[in-house]
Design a protein around this motif. Sequence first.
Motif, PDB file in Angstrom:
ATOM      1  N   PHE A   9       0.861  -1.176   0.000  1.00 32.78           N
ATOM      2  CA  PHE A   9       0.000   0.000   0.000  1.00 32.78           C
ATOM      3  C   PHE A   9       0.898   1.227   0.000  1.00 32.78           C
ATOM      4  O   PHE A   9       1.817   1.337   0.800  1.00 32.78           O
ATOM      5  N   LEU A  10       0.667   2.124  -0.903  1.00 27.48           N
ATOM      6  CA  LEU A  10       1.433   3.360  -0.982  1.00 27.48           C
ATOM      7  C   LEU A  10       0.471   4.527  -0.847  1.00 27.48           C
ATOM      8  O   LEU A  10      -0.432   4.696  -1.676  1.00 27.48           O
ATOM      9  N   ARG A  11       0.650   5.308   0.211  1.00 27.57           N
ATOM     10  CA  ARG A  11      -0.190   6.491   0.402  1.00 27.57           C
ATOM     11  C   ARG A  11       0.437   7.625  -0.403  1.00 27.57           C
ATOM     12  O   ARG A  11       1.597   7.963  -0.215  1.00 27.57           O
ATOM     13  N   THR A  12      -0.351   8.205  -1.305  1.00 29.98           N
ATOM     14  CA  THR A  12       0.181   9.279  -2.138  1.00 29.98           C
ATOM     15  C   THR A  12      -0.097  10.657  -1.566  1.00 29.98           C
ATOM     16  O   THR A  12       0.532  11.623  -1.964  1.00 29.98           O
ATOM     17  N   SER A  13      -1.055  10.729  -0.659  1.00 27.57           N
ATOM     18  CA  SER A  13      -1.330  11.999   0.017  1.00 27.57           C
ATOM     19  C   SER A  13      -1.991  11.681   1.350  1.00 27.57           C
ATOM     20  O   SER A  13      -2.558  10.615   1.541  1.00 27.57           O
ATOM     21  N   ARG A  14      -1.922  12.611   2.259  1.00 22.90           N
ATOM     22  CA  ARG A  14      -2.560  12.415   3.554  1.00 22.90           C
ATOM     23  C   ARG A  14      -3.047  13.760   4.057  1.00 22.90           C
ATOM     24  O   ARG A  14      -2.244  14.651   4.337  1.00 22.90           O
ATOM     25  N   PRO A  15      -4.376  13.911   4.173  1.00 17.67           N
ATOM     26  CA  PRO A  15      -4.882  15.169   4.721  1.00 17.67           C
ATOM     27  C   PRO A  15      -4.522  15.273   6.203  1.00 17.67           C
ATOM     28  O   PRO A  15      -4.125  14.293   6.828  1.00 17.67           O
ATOM     29  N   LYS A  16      -4.669  16.440   6.763  1.00 17.85           N
ATOM     30  CA  LYS A  16      -4.350  16.652   8.180  1.00 17.85           C
ATOM     31  C   LYS A  16      -5.461  16.061   9.033  1.00 17.85           C
ATOM     32  O   LYS A  16      -6.428  16.736   9.370  1.00 17.85           O
ATOM     33  N   THR A  17      -5.309  14.787   9.352  1.00 16.46           N
ATOM     34  CA  THR A  17      -6.247  14.073  10.208  1.00 16.46           C
ATOM     35  C   THR A  17      -5.466  13.442  11.343  1.00 16.46           C
ATOM     36  O   THR A  17      -4.268  13.178  11.209  1.00 16.46           O
ATOM     37  N   PRO A  18      -6.109  13.178  12.476  1.00 19.76           N
ATOM     38  CA  PRO A  18      -5.409  12.564  13.594  1.00 19.76           C
ATOM     39  C   PRO A  18      -4.897  11.165  13.226  1.00 19.76           C
ATOM     40  O   PRO A  18      -5.510  10.456  12.433  1.00 19.76           O
ATOM     41  N   VAL A  19      -3.789  10.787  13.814  1.00 19.05           N
ATOM     42  CA  VAL A  19      -3.235   9.449  13.610  1.00 19.05           C
ATOM     43  C   VAL A  19      -3.974   8.490  14.541  1.00 19.05           C
ATOM     44  O   VAL A  19      -4.084   8.742  15.742  1.00 19.05           O
ATOM     45  N   ILE A  20      -4.505   7.412  14.003  1.00 27.46           N
ATOM     46  CA  ILE A  20      -5.252   6.435  14.784  1.00 27.46           C
ATOM     47  C   ILE A  20      -4.365   5.251  15.161  1.00 27.46           C
ATOM     48  O   ILE A  20      -4.424   4.747  16.269  1.00 27.46           O
ATOM     49  N   TYR A  21      -3.549   4.803  14.235  1.00 30.47           N
ATOM     50  CA  TYR A  21      -2.708   3.627  14.452  1.00 30.47           C
ATOM     51  C   TYR A  21      -1.232   4.003  14.394  1.00 30.47           C
ATOM     52  O   TYR A  21      -0.837   4.856  13.621  1.00 30.47           O
ATOM     53  N   GLY A  22      -0.428   3.295  15.173  1.00 31.07           N
ATOM     54  CA  GLY A  22       1.014   3.479  15.110  1.00 31.07           C
ATOM     55  C   GLY A  22       1.591   2.801  13.882  1.00 31.07           C
ATOM     56  O   GLY A  22       0.941   1.965  13.240  1.00 31.07           O
ATOM     57  N   ASN A  23       2.830   3.140  13.550  1.00 35.01           N
ATOM     58  CA  ASN A  23       3.487   2.561  12.375  1.00 35.01           C
ATOM     59  C   ASN A  23       3.681   1.057  12.492  1.00 35.01           C
ATOM     60  O   ASN A  23       3.818   0.371  11.484  1.00 35.01           O
ATOM     61  N   ASP A  24       3.700   0.531  13.696  1.00 39.66           N
ATOM     62  CA  ASP A  24       3.922  -0.902  13.885  1.00 39.66           C
ATOM     63  C   ASP A  24       2.625  -1.706  13.998  1.00 39.66           C
ATOM     64  O   ASP A  24       2.650  -2.904  14.262  1.00 39.66           O
ATOM     65  N   GLU A  25       1.476  -1.071  13.792  1.00 39.27           N
ATOM     66  CA  GLU A  25       0.180  -1.752  13.900  1.00 39.27           C
ATOM     67  C   GLU A  25       0.013  -2.743  12.747  1.00 39.27           C
ATOM     68  O   GLU A  25       0.121  -2.373  11.584  1.00 39.27           O
ATOM     69  N   PRO A  26      -0.258  -4.011  13.041  1.00 40.80           N
ATOM     70  CA  PRO A  26      -0.440  -4.992  11.959  1.00 40.80           C
ATOM     71  C   PRO A  26      -1.820  -4.868  11.309  1.00 40.80           C
ATOM     72  O   PRO A  26      -2.810  -4.579  11.973  1.00 40.80           O
ATOM     73  N   PHE A  27      -1.856  -5.060  10.010  1.00 41.69           N
ATOM     74  CA  PHE A  27      -3.095  -5.055   9.241  1.00 41.69           C
ATOM     75  C   PHE A  27      -3.118  -6.298   8.355  1.00 41.69           C
ATOM     76  O   PHE A  27      -2.716  -6.257   7.211  1.00 41.69           O
ATOM     77  N   PRO A  28      -3.589  -7.430   8.911  1.00 39.87           N
ATOM     78  CA  PRO A  28      -3.607  -8.660   8.107  1.00 39.87           C
ATOM     79  C   PRO A  28      -4.581  -8.558   6.941  1.00 39.87           C
ATOM     80  O   PRO A  28      -5.639  -7.936   7.056  1.00 39.87           O
ATOM     81  N   ILE A  29      -4.226  -9.165   5.834  1.00 38.31           N
ATOM     82  CA  ILE A  29      -5.082  -9.166   4.649  1.00 38.31           C
ATOM     83  C   ILE A  29      -6.402  -9.859   4.994  1.00 38.31           C
ATOM     84  O   ILE A  29      -6.417 -10.925   5.602  1.00 38.31           O
ATOM     85  N   GLY A  30      -7.501  -9.232   4.654  1.00 37.28           N
ATOM     86  CA  GLY A  30      -8.822  -9.775   4.941  1.00 37.28           C
ATOM     87  C   GLY A  30      -9.308  -9.469   6.349  1.00 37.28           C
ATOM     88  O   GLY A  30     -10.401  -9.843   6.722  1.00 37.28           O
ATOM     89  N   GLY A  31      -8.499  -8.753   7.119  1.00 36.59           N
ATOM     90  CA  GLY A  31      -8.871  -8.435   8.497  1.00 36.59           C
ATOM     91  C   GLY A  31      -9.623  -7.125   8.599  1.00 36.59           C
ATOM     92  O   GLY A  31      -9.814  -6.415   7.616  1.00 36.59           O
ATOM     93  N   ALA A  32     -10.071  -6.831   9.796  1.00 35.78           N
ATOM     94  CA  ALA A  32     -10.773  -5.583  10.069  1.00 35.78           C
ATOM     95  C   ALA A  32     -10.530  -5.204  11.520  1.00 35.78           C
ATOM     96  O   ALA A  32     -10.158  -6.040  12.335  1.00 35.78           O
ATOM     97  N   LYS A  33     -10.730  -3.949  11.835  1.00 43.08           N
ATOM     98  CA  LYS A  33     -10.596  -3.458  13.202  1.00 43.08           C
ATOM     99  C   LYS A  33     -11.893  -2.769  13.606  1.00 43.08           C
ATOM    100  O   LYS A  33     -12.449  -1.991  12.836  1.00 43.08           O
TER     101      LYS A  33
END
Length: 71
Positions: A9-33
């Motif tokens: 996943f490559l983020r090409t832009s990011r509006p000024k929104t609060p950060v919800i997850y840390g950089n080390d947060e896992p996101f398994p394929i097919g998963g949800a939070k």
Amino acid sequence: MAQTKEICFLRTSRPKTPVIYGNDEPFPIGGAKVLRQNTGDKVTVIGAGVTLHEALKPLKRESRRHRHHGY
């Protein structure tokens, strides 16, 4: 990324929104939070990226309204 054989996943832009997850947060394929859940829930709202922040806005307003009215 071009050499990676996995899904990327490559983020090409990011509006000024609060950060919800840390950089080390896992996101398994097919998963949800689940970010908000209540026993009386009747609706499921799904969002990702900036749409997640937009989906959370009414919840914040409703939470403030309930505190103001003593619910």
